[in-house]
Design a protein around this motif. Structure first.
Motif, PDB file in Angstrom:
ATOM      1  N   PHE A  53      40.402  41.196  45.851  1.00  0.00           N
ATOM      2  CA  PHE A  53      39.002  39.862  46.096  1.00  0.00           C
ATOM      3  C   PHE A  53      38.690  40.467  46.813  1.00  0.00           C
ATOM      4  N   VAL A  60      39.484  42.925  49.869  1.00  0.00           N
ATOM      5  CA  VAL A  60      41.552  42.597  49.760  1.00  0.00           C
ATOM      6  C   VAL A  60      42.119  42.679  48.724  1.00  0.00           C
ATOM      7  N   PRO A  69      57.029  38.430  52.028  1.00  0.00           N
ATOM      8  CA  PRO A  69      55.774  37.982  53.118  1.00  0.00           C
ATOM      9  C   PRO A  69      54.516  37.115  52.403  1.00  0.00           C
ATOM     10  N   SER A  70      54.163  35.937  52.929  1.00  0.00           N
ATOM     11  CA  SER A  70      52.502  35.504  53.162  1.00  0.00           C
ATOM     12  C   SER A  70      52.066  36.378  52.806  1.00  0.00           C
ATOM     13  N   GLY A  71      50.857  36.189  51.918  1.00  0.00           N
ATOM     14  CA  GLY A  71      49.788  37.217  52.110  1.00  0.00           C
ATOM     15  C   GLY A  71      50.076  38.300  50.575  1.00  0.00           C
ATOM     16  N   SER A  72      51.029  38.739  50.704  1.00  0.00           N
ATOM     17  CA  SER A  72      51.408  39.797  49.961  1.00  0.00           C
ATOM     18  C   SER A  72      51.604  40.068  48.456  1.00  0.00           C
ATOM     19  N   GLY A  73      50.950  39.165  47.506  1.00  0.00           N
ATOM     20  CA  GLY A  73      50.470  38.767  46.571  1.00  0.00           C
ATOM     21  C   GLY A  73      51.261  38.190  45.336  1.00  0.00           C
ATOM     22  N   LYS A  74      52.047  37.629  45.971  1.00  0.00           N
ATOM     23  CA  LYS A  74      53.075  36.520  44.844  1.00  0.00           C
ATOM     24  C   LYS A  74      52.340  36.064  44.246  1.00  0.00           C
ATOM     25  N   THR A  75      51.228  34.583  44.185  1.00  0.00           N
ATOM     26  CA  THR A  75      50.892  33.456  43.344  1.00  0.00           C
ATOM     27  C   THR A  75      50.293  34.587  42.687  1.00  0.00           C
ATOM     28  N   THR A  76      49.279  35.096  43.588  1.00  0.00           N
ATOM     29  CA  THR A  76      48.004  36.288  42.902  1.00  0.00           C
ATOM     30  C   THR A  76      49.075  36.480  41.370  1.00  0.00           C
ATOM     31  N   ALA A 135      44.840  42.449  46.392  1.00  0.00           N
ATOM     32  CA  ALA A 135      46.133  41.167  46.251  1.00  0.00           C
ATOM     33  C   ALA A 135      46.970  41.532  45.404  1.00  0.00           C
TER      34      ALA A 135
HETATM   35  P1  ATP Z   1      51.665  32.919  50.213  1.00  0.00           P
HETATM   36  O1  ATP Z   1      53.884  33.046  50.360  1.00  0.00           O
HETATM   37  O2  ATP Z   1      51.015  32.798  51.351  1.00  0.00           O
HETATM   38  O3  ATP Z   1      51.298  32.561  49.714  1.00  0.00           O
HETATM   39  P2  ATP Z   1      51.344  35.293  48.713  1.00  0.00           P
HETATM   40  O4  ATP Z   1      52.020  36.641  48.740  1.00  0.00           O
HETATM   41  O5  ATP Z   1      51.444  33.922  47.478  1.00  0.00           O
HETATM   42  O6  ATP Z   1      51.084  34.030  49.929  1.00  0.00           O
HETATM   43  P3  ATP Z   1      47.828  35.309  47.552  1.00  0.00           P
HETATM   44  O7  ATP Z   1      48.419  33.948  47.682  1.00  0.00           O
HETATM   45  O8  ATP Z   1      48.811  36.308  46.216  1.00  0.00           O
HETATM   46  O9  ATP Z   1      50.119  35.547  48.243  1.00  0.00           O
HETATM   47  O10 ATP Z   1      47.317  36.472  48.147  1.00  0.00           O
HETATM   48  C1  ATP Z   1      47.696  37.648  47.993  1.00  0.00           C
HETATM   49  C2  ATP Z   1      46.363  38.335  49.001  1.00  0.00           C
HETATM   50  O11 ATP Z   1      44.920  38.268  48.627  1.00  0.00           O
HETATM   51  C3  ATP Z   1      45.804  37.911  50.721  1.00  0.00           C
HETATM   52  O12 ATP Z   1      44.951  38.406  51.440  1.00  0.00           O
HETATM   53  C4  ATP Z   1      44.614  36.678  50.266  1.00  0.00           C
HETATM   54  O13 ATP Z   1      44.160  35.901  51.471  1.00  0.00           O
HETATM   55  C5  ATP Z   1      44.226  37.197  48.758  1.00  0.00           C
HETATM   56  N1  ATP Z   1      43.537  36.143  48.261  1.00  0.00           N
HETATM   57  C6  ATP Z   1      43.963  35.429  47.451  1.00  0.00           C
HETATM   58  N2  ATP Z   1      42.977  34.353  46.451  1.00  0.00           N
HETATM   59  C7  ATP Z   1      41.830  34.419  46.918  1.00  0.00           C
HETATM   60  C8  ATP Z   1      41.442  34.217  46.342  1.00  0.00           C
HETATM   61  N3  ATP Z   1      40.648  33.505  45.463  1.00  0.00           N
HETATM   62  N4  ATP Z   1      39.248  34.744  47.298  1.00  0.00           N
HETATM   63  C9  ATP Z   1      39.985  35.790  48.505  1.00  0.00           C
HETATM   64  N5  ATP Z   1      41.222  36.344  48.547  1.00  0.00           N
HETATM   65  C10 ATP Z   1      42.586  35.525  47.813  1.00  0.00           C
END
Ligand code: ATP
Length: 365
Positions: free
Chosen positions: A20, A23, A44-51, A25
């Motif tokens: 992104f 970044v 942890p938060s932001g590590s890319g799990k949801t992506t 992801a």
């Molecule tokens: P959490 O536990 O907080 O949900 P996560 O591990 O699921 O975090 P992701 O949501 O996958 O993390 O995000 C991974 C990285 O990609 C983060 O730095 C996030 O800010 C970035 N990111 C995710 N989606 C987008 C988007 N649509 N636009 C820009 N950056 C994004």
């Protein structure tokens, strides 16, 4: 580090990359989820799990990489064509539709005949222990019940894969623990290959067949809960999973399969040498708080330390003590609580011992 899957893989991710802007992801994720296993993505938060989960579901496009489900390349398939069941934290039930209609929805989308739908819906509601709730509206259900409806809707069409994204995040602790066990039982019973996302390491240890620990869009370690806890691959995993004492040490001698380590404040530790051979190399020696035991006067152990209680926290079956070690440094220990013996108080001294096999070395840098 990615281990090859030994069982037959149901879901195969290779070289997944998603950026992104600046970044990254997902920074090249390879992962094989075996048939019938519950694999947790923990990080942890932001590590890319949801992506990662969204990419598998088809809600997030990839910059590179392929996704195969049961041998079929689904990288470019629209979400509805992937045959994947999903449950998210915010239930996402249709509020104006009753429970039965919510659960029937994916079957109607697939054009199933009415009688077959009724039969399947009854089966799914029975499976999640909600038989007889079909005519209720979502708002007439508790949070836990709503999550069970979401689960019924996710499994009613016999999906090839179940995706769970922090599904218990909104529930209180007791209900969360109950739901964790229920989901695990259901997943086992139906033999559903499941990818589960959480940032809660305790939940991951309880539920998973294997855990993939993520950091900055990469998998740092893949292994069973026991492997991840007892033999973390690096400092990040050691620190992220459970509580730990991590001593920064140098290898000062290796003989007869044992390594002697020298830590800060003159601490000397003995550890099973394993692959440690380079004298002078810097490592982190990991000791989990539940490993040390109190030594009675005159008793010795492979590793010993003496310290003073700084803080004591009662945890029910055990007590967590923060100790200040003689010679400097600190140690966190968790000792069984014996009724009638009371707790140690701040200022009290104690001698602890543990075995070389209780320690695990990780690279320091
Ligand atoms: P959490 O536990 O907080 O949900 P996560 O591990 O699921 O975090 P992701 O949501 O996958 O993390 O995000 C991974 C990285 O990609 C983060 O730095 C996030 O800010 C970035 N990111 C995710 N989606 C987008 C988007 N649509 N636009 C820009 N950056 C994004």
């Amino acid at each position: 580090m990615v281990e090859p899957a030994t069982g037959s893989a149901d879901l195969e991710l290779s070289g997944l990359i998603r950026r992104f802007g600046t970044v990254t992801a997902l920074a090249g994720v390879d992962l094989a989820v075996r048939a019938g296993e519950l694999l947790t993505i923990l990080g942890p938060s932001g590590s890319g799990k949801t992506t990662l989960l969204k990419a598998v579901a088809g809600f997030e496009m990839l910059d590179a990489g392929d996704i195969r489900l049961k041998g079929r390349d689904i990288t470019l398939a629209p979400p509805a064509r992937r045959n994947i069941g999903m449950v998210f934290q915010n239930y996402a039930l249709f509020p104006h539709m009753d429970v039965a209609a919510n659960v029937a929805f994916p079957l109607e989308m697939r054009g199933m005949a009415k009688a077959a739908i009724a039969e399947k819906v009854a089966w799914a509601l029975q499976t999640v222990d909600l038989a007889g709730y079909g005519a209720r509206l979502p708002r007439q259900l508790s949070g836990g019940q709503q999550q069970r409806v979401a689960l019924a809707r996710a499994v009613v069409f016999d999906p090839g894969l179940l995706l769970l994204d922090e599904p218990f995040g909104a529930l209180d602790r007791k209900l969360r623990e109950q739901m964790q066990l229920e989901v695990k039982r259901l997943q086992r019973r139906l033999g559903l290959t499941t990818l589960f996302v959480t940032h809660d390491q305790e939940e991951a240890l309880i539920l998973s067949d294997r855990i993939a620990v993520m950091k900055s869009g990469q998998i740092e370690q893949l292994g069973t809960p026991e492997e991840i806890y007892a033999r973390p691959a690096n400092r990040f995993v050691a620190d992220f999973i459970g509580e730990s004492n991590l001593f920064r040490c140098r290898v000062s001698a290796v003989a007869d399969g044992m390594a002697t380590l020298t830590g800060e404040g003159g601490l000397t530790l003995r550890i099973v040498a394993g692959t440690l051979t380079a004298i002078g190399s810097e490592i982190g020696a990991l000791l989990r708080p539940e490993r040390p035991r109190i030594l009675v006067p005159g008793e010795t152990a492979g590793n010993m330390a003496e310290g003073e209680v700084v803080e004591a926290v009662y945890l029910g079956e055990s007590v967590k003590y923060a100790l200040r070690l003689v010679g400097g440094g600190s140690l966190l220990v968790r000792l069984p609580f014996k009724a009638g013996h009371g707790m140690l108080s701040p200022g009290q001294r104690l001698r602890l011992g543990w075995d070389p096999a209780d320690m695990h070395a990780v690279p320091w840098s």
